[in-house]
Write a protein that holds these residues in place. Structure first.
Motif, PDB file in Angstrom:
ATOM      1  N   SER A 189       0.848  -1.194   0.000  1.00 15.99           N
ATOM      2  CA  SER A 189       0.000   0.000   0.000  1.00 15.99           C
ATOM      3  C   SER A 189       0.881   1.242   0.000  1.00 15.99           C
ATOM      4  CB  SER A 189      -0.903   0.009   1.230  1.00 15.99           C
ATOM      5  OG  SER A 189      -0.136   0.204   2.409  1.00 15.99           O
ATOM      6  N   SER A 190       0.331   2.349  -0.483  1.00 14.97           N
ATOM      7  CA  SER A 190       1.102   3.595  -0.509  1.00 14.97           C
ATOM      8  C   SER A 190       1.477   4.037   0.899  1.00 14.97           C
ATOM      9  CB  SER A 190       0.307   4.692  -1.210  1.00 14.97           C
ATOM     10  OG  SER A 190      -0.944   4.914  -0.573  1.00 14.97           O
ATOM     11  N   LYS A 194       5.301   4.667   2.179  1.00 20.51           N
ATOM     12  CA  LYS A 194       5.712   5.928   2.797  1.00 20.51           C
ATOM     13  C   LYS A 194       6.354   5.682   4.164  1.00 20.51           C
ATOM     14  CE  LYS A 194       2.217   8.785   0.481  1.00 20.51           C
ATOM     15  NZ  LYS A 194       0.964   9.555   0.648  1.00 20.51           N
ATOM     16  N   GLU A 229       7.272   3.750  -5.754  1.00 19.57           N
ATOM     17  CA  GLU A 229       7.355   5.156  -5.372  1.00 19.57           C
ATOM     18  C   GLU A 229       7.381   6.015  -6.629  1.00 19.57           C
ATOM     19  OE1 GLU A 229      10.117   5.924  -1.833  1.00 19.57           O
ATOM     20  OE2 GLU A 229      10.945   4.105  -2.740  1.00 19.57           O
TER      21      GLU A 229
END
Length: 327
Positions: A189-190, A194, A229
């Protein structure tokens, strides 16, 4: 960059890929066959026999010569006497490959430290139905024959060098083991990407004055899943998995060594997104033309466990990809 289009087998090392890849089962595999699966043409290999010569030695393979292989064919030569192979398992095998007309051997790894492996999951079944059905009809110890038709010579063009004619080939595989495969890698997942990036656990890229990237790899182990990314978001069309793209890229192994770079060659390369390693397919689908993307790819989404034996970069890989255009 191109994915193995079939199995990790002799002439299946056509990247393969797989491959990749590498379809219906032989008559011996009808219990597992799908009604819609293509024919295995097992009758073409009816004369093939394989007899063990002992540990560390290739089996004695006999067949009627010259063996006619007008189409791709696969047959369970002997069922094996070990555990039944099941869907979802990782199967290790050894192989011997030879000229189908003369029997001259050109490849064997029974005497080598390692052989090949495949994971019999749903994705593999969708791509290589005959192989999946034949292997899941067998037991550990089974011998499986695989025939590939010959190909005619192809004249050189402005885009590609001359390709010499290739004779038909016969390969025989022995299943050495079958075990439950580890959980398949997925796209992170983003939020997780992150968090890892903030913790310094993902690679970081820098670009020189000419726009050529360099990479810094962290000291920790690579993530088990695919990390995507977006370094610079483009404004162009969104990519689908069926698109062919033109892109600049550089690839590194997890120890920071570059193994391929369109940036350094000075010209973009063209790839179909359904014909490259899975990390590229999943990582670039949904991105926009003009974007520059950093991909941290687990080995299972790159060239797999046997990459080094195939002359491919092994282990987790890192790519910086600048998407120039799509068709």
């Amino acid at each position: 960059m191109r994915r193995l289009l079939a199995l990790l087998l002799p002439l299946l090392l056509l990247v393969t890929a797989c491959s990749q890849e590498a379809n219906s089962s032989s008559p011996e595999a009808t219990a597992n066959a799908s009604a819609s699966a293509p024919s295995a043409n097992a009758e073409l290999l009816a004369s093939v026999k394989a007899v063990s010569e002992g540990d560390g030695k290739a089996p004695k393979v006999t067949f009627d010569k010259p063996l006619s292989v007008p189409s791709e064919a696969m047959r369970l030569v002997s069922p094996g006497d070990g555990a039944q192979i099941k869907s979802g398992q990782s199967v290790e095998f050894r192989e011997i490959s030879m000229n189908a007309a003369t029997g001259d051997v050109f490849l064997e790894n029974f005497s080598k430290p390692s052989g090949g492996s495949i994971v019999l999951n749903d994705s593999f079944k969708d791509q290589f139905a005959v192989v999946y059905n034949t292997f899941t009809s067998a037991k550990v110890g089974a011998y499986i024959a695989y025939g590939i038709p010959g190909t005619a010579a192809v004249a050189a063009t402005a885009e590609a060098p001359e390709q010499p004619a290739q004779p038909a080939s016969l390969s025989v595989f022995q299943v050495m083991s079958a075990k439950d495969a580890p959980p398949a890698a997925k796209v992170m997942s983003s939020e997780d990407v992150k968090a890892l990036a903030k913790a310094g656990k993902l690679p970081t890229a820098k670009f020189d004055a000419k726009g050529v990237p360099s990479i810094t790899i962290p000291k920790n182990d690579a993530p088990a899943d695919l990390a995507v990314e977006v370094l610079t978001e483009g404004t162009g069309a969104v990519l689908t998995a069926k698109d062919t793209i033109s892109a600049f890229y550089t690839g590194w192994t997890w120890d920071g060594k570059s193994f391929d770079s369109a940036y350094e060659r000075g010209s973009a390369s063209e790839f179909p997104l359904n014909g490259v390693i899975q990390g590229w397919t999943l990582g670039l689908t949904g991105q926009k033309v003009g974007s520059t993307v950093l991909l941290t790819i687990p080995a299972s989404m790159a060239y797999g466990e046997n990459a080094a034996a195939q002359g491919k970069p092994a282990g987790p890989l890192v790519f910086v990809v600048k998407i120039e255009s799509k068709k």
